[in-house]
Structure formats: structure tokens, C-alpha cells
Scaffold this motif. Structure first.
Motif, PDB file in Angstrom:
ATOM      1  N   LEU A 169       1.254  -1.174  -0.070  1.00  0.00           N
ATOM      2  CA  LEU A 169       0.079  -0.062   0.358  1.00  0.00           C
ATOM      3  C   LEU A 169       0.821   1.133   0.071  1.00  0.00           C
ATOM      4  N   ASP A 170       0.806   2.389  -1.336  1.00  0.00           N
ATOM      5  CA  ASP A 170       1.510   3.420  -0.690  1.00  0.00           C
ATOM      6  C   ASP A 170       0.209   4.265  -0.395  1.00  0.00           C
ATOM      7  N   PRO A 171       0.953   5.077   0.736  1.00  0.00           N
ATOM      8  CA  PRO A 171      -0.470   5.733   2.189  1.00  0.00           C
ATOM      9  C   PRO A 171      -1.283   6.925   1.302  1.00  0.00           C
ATOM     10  N   ASN A 172       0.169   6.970  -0.096  1.00  0.00           N
ATOM     11  CA  ASN A 172       0.109   8.601  -1.019  1.00  0.00           C
ATOM     12  C   ASN A 172      -0.977   7.902  -2.090  1.00  0.00           C
ATOM     13  N   ASP A 173      -1.510   6.915  -2.722  1.00  0.00           N
ATOM     14  CA  ASP A 173      -1.724   6.265  -3.854  1.00  0.00           C
ATOM     15  C   ASP A 173      -2.847   5.182  -3.431  1.00  0.00           C
ATOM     16  N   GLU A 174      -3.532   4.637  -3.251  1.00  0.00           N
ATOM     17  CA  GLU A 174      -4.190   3.871  -2.804  1.00  0.00           C
ATOM     18  C   GLU A 174      -4.412   2.890  -3.998  1.00  0.00           C
TER      19      GLU A 174
END
Length: 709
Positions: A169-174
Motif C-alpha cells: 500500500l502506498d499511503p499517498n496513492d491507494e
């Protein structure tokens, strides 16, 4: 230090094992070091966790609850299953499950968790050169696990997202987690590719419960057969569903033969490997067939087992499924139907393939004792049923009887016409005030007790015995039923008790919940032969008479006769019986009539194969999925009334043993079940697929809906 951020490993490593003897003594933690996992002991435990969470319809599977952890009715631990979709196919019924039961919907997230586990192993193992000698087979095993789970999902939904690497998971781009669905055909193709790679790199043998080359090949034959029949028959029932140029539900019909060839190849590989074969260890064919499950741990027919033992996990099959009189708790969930029993050889049947024990004048045939009817039937059927008059569960005699014929009627002289209606449509309860054979009887002879007698008391209570003129007291109803509409009790509602997978040696006192340990047979060689036979007939009847230098009909003929010979059944006379002539049909459905008409098929040849599957694989969680992939569920199980067989004993001449159980001369009446006889319907064709779970659609905007939602 290398680390794997692994939130699920702790639970995986602490739950019950799929295999029977793996040490899982690993300290639970939310962060497991690579050194903990990437060694032989760690990988073995990791594998056990994945196997543990495989979606298998075994003794714990429950269609009436969501299960534990992984959802979809699948339990990790000691689930107490009562509900089963065996009730929906005509195999069986019981007083608890009389309606239409479907597989538990919603299996998705638990499946992708296991897929993630497999992906992690597949992508990480190459980073450990010190494990290179074993990594190849471990990766292959993880691909097998991934393929097994994806197949369970594909059967339900059609096309699926292809996720072959662990997602982060990229916290800035789900949106990095969003994945669109592949086509239905592409999904089966990547499952089959995984299995090809697993077959190539797995060893030929493995410890019990783990995959090897031939376990993977058996799964491939199953997967390819499902894909092939979906391609050939799916669009005839369920309109293809295409979104943005991707065929999500439905496989092009021209792909069918290719899948059938893959199914045949995979099944043939299992044969040529020489590791597995039909069990033939006992010259007594009935006893030999029972040993398929009674000696599952040691016979060469078992390809893949799920093990149970008191140290890891147990189940409750013995207590839930045996006759209630023979259990300390539970019982009476295993009542095969007459519709299924009629598929076997040796019973008296009419020209339509239905039970008909009558003489030329239409009078009931009289049998000398409670076992005579069963003496001449196919040994495979006797092994699948508990037989009246025999001893089980520590010496308890099975006693089945719907009533008695009064003493003044001599079995050598008395003649009786059929007193119920058996036409596949009528709901003919014995005690009915409105439905009986009115063409012969002015009043219902059962309800009015004109020549029959029965008790309203529970079958095992016997508070109301029949008193013969010589002072002998005779139980009117069998101690084990059948339960009839009008009396109390909790016995069989079809007149039958099933035996498959039961441990009949466990006595009554020990037959309690959470104490059963017999293994679940997920794969056995009989299925391999059936998969091969079906693929061969599908090919032969669709333009491929010979494949790989082998005559397809001849090969199917040999496979079926191999099974029938082991079963003690009548052999096919020639491959020509596997014809393209019209299949038999049931009751009032238009078409030719004959034995096996209950099982729908497009041709007589395919019907022979499908009937053989019904006989061989019943009560193994296979037939339900067969009806879905054949796309016959909505027509075969439509306005369907389950049927049973009800016996009546002549009081005159009957003898009574030391336990008060009588035996004498019998007649048999076939009709709709006393309970659970209401019409059963699979429903609309939309039920052939599930809708994608709503929460998953919200979490992944690229995840297209199915047509039926």
C-alpha cells in the motif's frame, strides 16, 4: 537483518495443520524475521499455514455460516457442519435441510490472503541462494496453492484480477492496489499455467497432505474440465458478459476442445506416473469399495488427503451423519435419496428407470427378509448404504420399516396393489388424507389401517407395539425409521442411511461431537479416470475422434469399465454405447426413457459418464460443482421432489431377536419423501455465478461487476 512484514503469519502458524506431523512451535509475532521463515523448518510451517486455509468443502464446510477467518463457509479449526449442498443435487436430504442449499457466497478476501501468502514465497525464495536446492519445489508448491485458490474463485465469479506479486500500500496513492479483472478464459489460462509449472517442478511423491506432481496434475484435469464445459455449455444458459472488451463471464465455445485436451493430458499423466491406481486390495467388492475411505491413509487410490487428529483438528462427521439411535448426540443428517439409489445396478426398475417391485399383475413382490432386496445390487451401492439387518457401531442392528402388515394377511397368499402415487410430481405422504392410489383403494389403507399398522410414537421409543395372537410383540416401525408424516422422531426421511466416510466401528458411547478423525479425501484416482473419460467423450463427440494417437471413445470406454469392474457393476459392452443419441429423460420430460434419466446430459454417451460420476463421487462435494459447470442445475433441479423407499413387514411369520428387533417378509413402496418432499428449484440462471462482493467493488474501482448483480 532482513525482515518480512507479515501480519498474517502468526495466525497461520498457530492454527491446525493440513498435514499430520509438522512442528509449529514458533513464537507468534507481528514481524517475523527472514531467518525464522527461510529455512526448511520455517518453510514447512509456512506451507502448513497456507494448506490450512485452502477453501476445501470437507467435513467442516458449512453453507449456513460464514466460517472462521477465511469466509465462504470454510472453517479453520473445529467447525460443526450441519448444512451441506449435497442436499441440493438429488444425492441426499435430511430433516434439517429440506430446501435448496447453495454454496456459501462471499468467498473472496480470504482467498486473496492465501494468494498473497503464495506470492510472497514465490517472489522471495529466489533471494536465498542457500536454499536453491529446495526452492524450486517450494515455489512449485506455492504455485499449486495459488492455482487451487484461484480455481475456487473462478468457479464462483468468472474472470478475476491477476495478482502474482505481493501488493504494498502506498499511503499517498491507494490506486496502486486497484487491479482490473482478466477475462474468464485468461483466468483459467493463468491457473493452468501455474499448474503446468507446478507439475514440472514438484517431486513425484510427498508427505501426506502436501502437493506433488500428480496432485497438481489431478487438479489440472479438474480445472481444465471445468473450463471446457463452461466454454461448451455456458453461453447456452448464461448470456456472455463483456465489459470494455473483456469477456468476464463466458468462454468462447471454440476454446472448449483445447481445454478438454488439457484435461485428458493431465489425467493421462497421473496414470503413466504409476503412483496411484484404483483400490483393489480386497476380493470382496463391497468391502473393497468401503476400504476406499476406511483405509484412505494407506491405499494407492488416495491422491490428496486432508488429515485430522486429536492433536491438531477433529470433526463431527460420525456423530452428525450416523443413525441417531447409534450416536450419543447428533445423528440423522445423511439420508440418500431413491433418485440417487436408482442409478445403480441390481434393483427392480421399470422401463423408465424407476423402482418397481411388482409382479406381472401389479402386486407388490414379497421379499423373504429385510436384506434380500440388497443381496443382488451393485456392491458399490451396498458399500455406500447402511443395510437393514446388518450390525454397525459396536453390534447395533439397523432396523428400517415404515409399518407392518397385519397378522391376518399371509405373505404366501395376500396380494396388494400399490397404495401410493409415485410419478415425480405428486406429494404422496403415507398418512395423507387426500393423496393415495385412488384408482385401487377407496380409502388410504395406511391412514385407515385397513391392512397396515404403524405407530405415532417416535421410532426408537416403541411405546405402541403390535401384539400378535401368539403373544409376540413386534415393533411396528423400525427403530431407525423411516420417519413418517404423522409420527414423532428424528430418523431418516428417505428410508436410507448413507455410509460413505463413516467410521462404523466406533460404538455409540464414543459417537459424540468433535471426536472424528477420518481424513477427507479431496482427490482420488477414481476422479482422474472420470475426468479423463468425460474429456475423451467430449472430444470424440465434437470432432476429435483420436487424440495423441489414442481413440477417444475407446479410452473413455476403458476408463468407465475400469471403474465399473472395481465397483462390481455391469460393464459397458462396447464404445458404441457412448453415443450421440438422445439422453434418457426423467418422468414427464420429453424424450426417451431409461435408467439414469434423472441426470441430464446432451447425449446418451455423456449421460453415461455423468451418471458414473454421480455414483462414484457422491457425498464428496463434487456433484454440486458438476451441475454448475454442465449448466444443467436449473433444469435438472426444477420442480424436483425428492423420493424415498418405504418397507412394510408381514407380522405373520416374523421372528424377533434378543433385542426385540423383528425380521420377516417385506414389500417395498417408492414415492416422494415423507418430509422434505416439497418441490425444490435451483432457480434462475443468474445463480450460475456470484456477484462480486459489494465491499470489494467499493475498495477497487477497477473491479467490474458481474452481469447478474
Amino acid at each position: 537483518m532482513k525482515k518480512i512484514h507479515w501480519m498474517a503469519v502468526a495466525s497461520l502458524l498457530s492454527l491446525r495443520l493440513f498435514t499430520s506431523c509438522v512442528d509449529l512451535d514458533i513464537t507468534p509475532t507481528s514481524i517475523v524475521t527472514a531467518e525464522d521463515i527461510y529455512n526448511e523448518k520455517g518453510i514447512k510451517a509456512y506451507m502448513a499455514g497456507m494448506y490450512n486455509h485452502l477453501p476445501m468443502e470437507d467435513y467442516h464446510y458449512d453453507t449456513n455460516s460464514n466460517g472462521t477467518e477465511i469466509g465462504g463457509g470454510y472453517y479453520v479449526g473445529n467447525g460443526l457442519s450441519v448444512w451441506t449442498f449435497w442436499n441440493s443435487t438429488g444425492e441426499m436430504v435430511n430433516r434439517n435441510n429440506t430446501g435448496m442449499t447453495y454454496h456459501r457466497s462471499g468467498y473472496w478476501g480470504g482467498g486473496f490472503k492465501v494468494i498473497r501468502q503464495a506470492n510472497t514465497l514465490i517472489t522471495s525464495l529466489p533471494n536465498y541462494p542457500e536454499l536453491a536446492n529446495q526452492s524450486k519445489s517450494w515455489i512449485a508448491e506455492a504455485k499449486f496453492v495459488r492455482a487451487y485458490v484461484y480455481f475456487q474463485l473462478a468457479k464462483r465469479y468468472g474472470g478475476l484480477p491477476k495478482i502474482f506479486e505481493p501488493q504494498s500500500l502506498d499511503p499517498n496513492d491507494e490506486s496502486t492496489l486497484w487491479v482490473a479483472r482478466e477475462s474468464h478464459a485468461d483466468t483459467y489460462d493463468f491457473i493452468l499455467k501455474d499448474l503446468d509449472e507446478a507439475i514440472a517442478d514438484l517431486p513425484e511423491t510427498s508427505e501426506v497432505g502436501r502437493a506433488n506432481k500428480y496432485v497438481a496434475a489431478t487438479l489440472k484435469s479438474r480445472v481444465a474440465l471445468h473450463a471446457g464445459t463452461t466454454a461448451r455449455y455456458g453461453s447456452e444458459k448464461f448470456q456472455d458478459w463483456e465489459v470494455d472488451g473483456v469477456l468476464l463471464q463466458g468462454i468462447p465455445k471454440e476454446r472448449a476442445n483445447g481445454y478438454f485436451q488439457q484435461a485428458w493430458d493431465a489425467a493421462k499423466l497421473v496414470e503413466t506416473g504409476g503412483k496411484y491406481e484404483l483400490h483393489r486390495g480386497n476380493a470382496d467388492k463391497e468391502a473393497n469399495y468401503a476400504e476406499v475411505w476406511e483405509k484412505a491413509d494407506s491405499n494407492k487410490e488416495s491422491i490428496w488427503l486432508r488429515k485430522f487428529d486429536f492433536n491438531m483438528s477433529v470433526h463431527s462427521y460420525n456423530s452428525m451423519m450416523c443413525p441417531p439411535r447409534m450416536a450419543s448426540e447428533g445423528g440423522d443428517r445423511f439420508n440418500p435419496t431413491l433418485d440417487w439409489v436408482e442409478l445403480f445396478d441390481g434393483l427392480p426398475l421399470d422401463d423408465n428407470g424407476h423402482f418397481s417391485a411388482f409382479d406381472e399383475e401389479g402386486n407388490y413382490l414379497v421379499y423373504d427378509n429385510c436384506q434380500q432386496l440388497w443381496d443382488g445390487v451393485e456392491p458399490r451401492l451396498r458399500a455406500n448404504l447402511l443395510i437393514p439387518g446388518r450390525l454397525y457401531k459396536g453390534g447395533m442392528k439397523l432396523d428400517l420399516r415404515a409399518g407392518i402388515i397385519k397378522e391376518e394377511y399371509d405373505p404366501a397368499v395376500a396380494k396388494f396393489k400399490k397404495f401410493t402415487v409415485d410419478d415425480g410430481a405428486a406429494e404422496s405422504n403415507l398418512n395423507s388424507s387426500s393423496m393415495w392410489n385412488k384408482e385401487v383403494y377407496d380409502k388410504n389403507p395406511f391412514r385407515e389401517r385397513t391392512f397396515l399398522d404403524w405407530s405415532r410414537q417416535g421410532s426408537a421409543d416403541q411405546q405402541d407395539p403390535y401384539l400378535r395372537s401368539d403373544g409376540v410383540k413386534i415393533f411396528k416401525n423400525g427403530l431407525d425409521g423411516p420417519k413418517i408424516n404423522g409420527n414423532t422422531g428424528s430418523n431418516t426421511i428417505t428410508g436410507f442411511f448413507g455410509r460413505k466416510n463413516l467410521d462404523i466401528t466406533v460404538d455409540k458411547a464414543s459417537t459424540v461431537h468433535q471426536t472424528s478423525t477420518q481424513p477427507w479425501i479431496e482427490m482420488r484416482y477414481a476422479e482422474v479416470l472420470l475426468n479423463r473419460a468425460e474429456a475423451a467423450v467430449e472430444l470424440a463427440q465434437n470432432g476429435v475422434a483420436s487424440y495423441g494417437g489414442v481413440d477417444m471413445l475407446e479410452d473413455a470406454y476403458n476408463c468407465i469399465n475400469d471403474l465399473r469392474d472395481r465397483a462390481g457393476a455391469k460393464l459397458l459392452s462396447s464404445p458404441s454405447e457412448l453415443s450421440t443419441e438422445a439422453a434418457f429423460t426423467n418422468w414427464s420430460n420429453p424424450g426417451p426413457k431409461g435408467q439414469g434419466g434423472f441426470v441430464e446430459a446432451p447425449t446418451r454417451g455423456l449421460q453415461i459418464v455423468r451418471v458414473e460420476r454421480y455414483k462414484e463421487l457422491a457425498f464428496e462435494s463434487k456433484i454440486y460443482w458438476d451441475l454448475l459447470r454442465w449448466f444443467t442445475f436449473d433444469t435438472q433441479i426444477r420442480q424436483y421432489r425428492r423420493r424415498g423407499l418405504y418397507s412394510f413387514m408381514f407380522a405373520k411369520g416374523a421372528t424377533v431377536d434378543g433385542n426385540g428387533i423383528p425380521d420377516g417378509k417385506y414389500i417395498y413402496d417408492a414415492k416422494s419423501c415423507e418430509e422434505g418432499s416439497g418441490r425444490v428449484n435451483f432457480g434462475a440462471v443468474n445463480r450460475y455465478y456470484e456477484g462480486i462482493p459489494t465491499d470489494e467493488l467499493k475498495n477497487n474501482p477497477l473491479l467490474q461487476k458481474n452481469r447478474n448483480q
